[in-house]
Enzyme design. Structure first.
Site, PDB file in Angstrom:
ATOM      1  N   ASN A   1      -1.682  -0.762   3.321  1.00 52.69           N
ATOM      2  CA  ASN A   1      -2.576  -0.086   2.450  1.00 52.69           C
ATOM      3  C   ASN A   1      -2.016   0.238   1.173  1.00 52.69           C
ATOM      4  O   ASN A   1      -1.079   0.905   1.189  1.00 52.69           O
ATOM      5  CB  ASN A   1      -3.467   1.015   2.873  1.00 52.69           C
ATOM      6  CG  ASN A   1      -4.331   0.221   4.063  1.00 52.69           C
ATOM      7  OD1 ASN A   1      -4.872  -0.705   3.957  1.00 52.69           O
ATOM      8  ND2 ASN A   1      -4.590   1.154   5.100  1.00 52.69           N
TER       9      ASN A   1
ATOM     10  N   GLN B   1      -5.094   3.859   0.646  1.00 54.44           N
ATOM     11  CA  GLN B   1      -3.844   4.453   1.213  1.00 54.44           C
ATOM     12  C   GLN B   1      -4.275   5.924   1.149  1.00 54.44           C
ATOM     13  O   GLN B   1      -4.394   6.426   0.281  1.00 54.44           O
ATOM     14  CB  GLN B   1      -2.510   3.991   0.263  1.00 54.44           C
ATOM     15  CG  GLN B   1      -1.366   4.728   0.714  1.00 54.44           C
ATOM     16  CD  GLN B   1      -0.353   4.127  -0.224  1.00 54.44           C
ATOM     17  OE1 GLN B   1      -0.429   3.558  -1.455  1.00 54.44           O
ATOM     18  NE2 GLN B   1       1.003   4.669   0.213  1.00 54.44           N
TER      19      GLN B   1
ATOM     20  N   VAL C   1      -1.583   7.949   2.677  1.00 50.63           N
ATOM     21  CA  VAL C   1      -0.177   8.873   2.875  1.00 50.63           C
ATOM     22  C   VAL C   1       0.835   8.208   1.875  1.00 50.63           C
ATOM     23  O   VAL C   1       1.126   6.932   2.152  1.00 50.63           O
ATOM     24  CB  VAL C   1       0.343   8.882   4.372  1.00 50.63           C
ATOM     25  CG1 VAL C   1       1.704   9.365   4.405  1.00 50.63           C
ATOM     26  CG2 VAL C   1      -0.556   9.624   5.294  1.00 50.63           C
TER      27      VAL C   1
ATOM     28  N   HIS D   1       1.006  -0.728   9.112  1.00 55.23           N
ATOM     29  CA  HIS D   1       0.213  -0.640  10.236  1.00 55.23           C
ATOM     30  C   HIS D   1       0.363  -2.060  11.328  1.00 55.23           C
ATOM     31  O   HIS D   1       0.231  -2.938  10.678  1.00 55.23           O
ATOM     32  CB  HIS D   1      -1.267  -0.350   9.834  1.00 55.23           C
ATOM     33  CG  HIS D   1      -1.625   0.575   9.015  1.00 55.23           C
ATOM     34  ND1 HIS D   1      -2.444   1.717   9.708  1.00 55.23           N
ATOM     35  CD2 HIS D   1      -1.386   0.858   7.784  1.00 55.23           C
ATOM     36  CE1 HIS D   1      -2.435   2.781   8.708  1.00 55.23           C
ATOM     37  NE2 HIS D   1      -2.157   2.079   7.443  1.00 55.23           N
TER      38      HIS D   1
ATOM     39  N   ASP E   1       0.019   6.099  15.496  1.00 53.13           N
ATOM     40  CA  ASP E   1      -0.713   6.615  14.494  1.00 53.13           C
ATOM     41  C   ASP E   1      -1.714   7.628  15.173  1.00 53.13           C
ATOM     42  O   ASP E   1      -2.136   7.582  16.425  1.00 53.13           O
ATOM     43  CB  ASP E   1      -1.729   5.518  14.003  1.00 53.13           C
ATOM     44  CG  ASP E   1      -2.505   5.830  12.526  1.00 53.13           C
ATOM     45  OD1 ASP E   1      -1.931   5.232  11.561  1.00 53.13           O
ATOM     46  OD2 ASP E   1      -3.323   6.891  12.834  1.00 53.13           O
TER      47      ASP E   1
ATOM     48  N   HIS F   1       4.037   2.430   4.468  1.00 54.46           N
ATOM     49  CA  HIS F   1       4.167   1.951   5.824  1.00 54.46           C
ATOM     50  C   HIS F   1       3.302   0.809   6.194  1.00 54.46           C
ATOM     51  O   HIS F   1       2.201   0.396   5.570  1.00 54.46           O
ATOM     52  CB  HIS F   1       3.587   3.273   6.674  1.00 54.46           C
ATOM     53  CG  HIS F   1       2.030   3.811   6.074  1.00 54.46           C
ATOM     54  ND1 HIS F   1       2.100   4.302   4.877  1.00 54.46           N
ATOM     55  CD2 HIS F   1       1.077   3.583   6.643  1.00 54.46           C
ATOM     56  CE1 HIS F   1       1.050   4.841   4.806  1.00 54.46           C
ATOM     57  NE2 HIS F   1       0.040   4.326   5.716  1.00 54.46           N
TER      58      HIS F   1
HETATM   59  P1  DGP Z   1      -2.941   4.833   5.090  1.00 52.62           P
HETATM   60  O1  DGP Z   1      -4.424   5.043   4.810  1.00 52.62           O
HETATM   61  O2  DGP Z   1      -2.482   3.354   5.070  1.00 52.62           O
HETATM   62  O3  DGP Z   1      -2.065   5.659   4.080  1.00 52.62           O
HETATM   63  O4  DGP Z   1      -2.575   5.273   6.702  1.00 52.62           O
HETATM   64  C1  DGP Z   1      -1.963   6.305   6.856  1.00 52.62           C
HETATM   65  C2  DGP Z   1      -2.141   6.602   8.552  1.00 52.62           C
HETATM   66  O5  DGP Z   1      -1.066   7.747   8.968  1.00 52.62           O
HETATM   67  C3  DGP Z   1      -3.500   6.950   9.090  1.00 52.62           C
HETATM   68  O6  DGP Z   1      -3.946   5.680   9.813  1.00 52.62           O
HETATM   69  C4  DGP Z   1      -3.138   8.255   9.842  1.00 52.62           C
HETATM   70  C5  DGP Z   1      -1.713   8.412   9.835  1.00 52.62           C
HETATM   71  N1  DGP Z   1      -1.256   9.389   9.794  1.00 52.62           N
HETATM   72  C6  DGP Z   1      -1.588  10.563   9.091  1.00 52.62           C
HETATM   73  N2  DGP Z   1      -0.989  11.608   9.223  1.00 52.62           N
HETATM   74  C7  DGP Z   1      -0.252  11.570  10.523  1.00 52.62           C
HETATM   75  C8  DGP Z   1       0.495  12.341  11.210  1.00 52.62           C
HETATM   76  O7  DGP Z   1       0.959  13.332  11.121  1.00 52.62           O
HETATM   77  N3  DGP Z   1       0.928  11.768  12.393  1.00 52.62           N
HETATM   78  C9  DGP Z   1       0.768  10.448  12.742  1.00 52.62           C
HETATM   79  N4  DGP Z   1       1.407   9.911  13.971  1.00 52.62           N
HETATM   80  N5  DGP Z   1      -0.032   9.781  11.798  1.00 52.62           N
HETATM   81  C10 DGP Z   1      -0.551  10.194  10.828  1.00 52.62           C
END
Ligand code: DGP
Length: 114
Positions: free
Chosen positions: A87, A94, A96, A102, A31, A100
């Site tokens: 999420n 959520q 993204v 975590h 992350d 996914h």
């Molecule tokens: P959620 O809130 O459950 O949708 O978590 C999305 C997660 O994705 C958040 O913890 C940050 C991570 N994230 C967002 N953009 C990027 C990215 O470009 N690269 C990586 N490695 N993680 C990302």
């Protein structure tokens, strides 16, 4: 064809990330905003927007994501435990819209979440 999601671009190597797992059904990467010493996202190649979009056909895929999460946890040495979180939607915070899981661990976590 629909535009690729952010996470599909990462899995396809079009955007940089610290990938820790790749197979034919999913990939996993660290992350960008880690909440613990280990914070890995396990992402299906199938771009389901969220867990609420899964169908009966996706049950084995979801099981695979959780199996991979436990494998990565073992590799990361999370012998004292860890948390797996999905999420969903606005109230689930959520951010993204590509399903996914975590994997969070490496420190004592609190409960309940906010
Ligand atoms: P959620 O809130 O459950 O949708 O978590 C999305 C997660 O994705 C958040 O913890 C940050 C991570 N994230 C967002 N953009 C990027 C990215 O470009 N690269 C990586 N490695 N993680 C990302």
């Amino acid at each position: 064809m629909a535009d690729k999601t952010l996470f599909t671009k990462i899995l396809d190597g079009e955007l940089r990330a610290d990938l820790v797992w790749q197979d034919d059904r999913c990939g996993a990467f660290r992350d960008i905003n880690p909440q613990a010493p280990t914070h890995v996202l396990i992402v299906p190649r199938k771009p389901l927007p969220g867990i609420a979009d899964m169908t009966e056909d996706d049950r084995a895929l979801l099981g695979h994501l959780y199996f991979v999460a436990t494998e990565i946890a073992r590799r990361e040495g999370l012998d004292n435990g860890y948390r797996l979180v999905v999420n969903q939607g606005e109230h689930g915070q959520q951010t993204v819209p590509h399903l996914h899981v975590h994997l969070i661990g490496g420190r004592q976590l609190g409960w309940p979440p906010g």
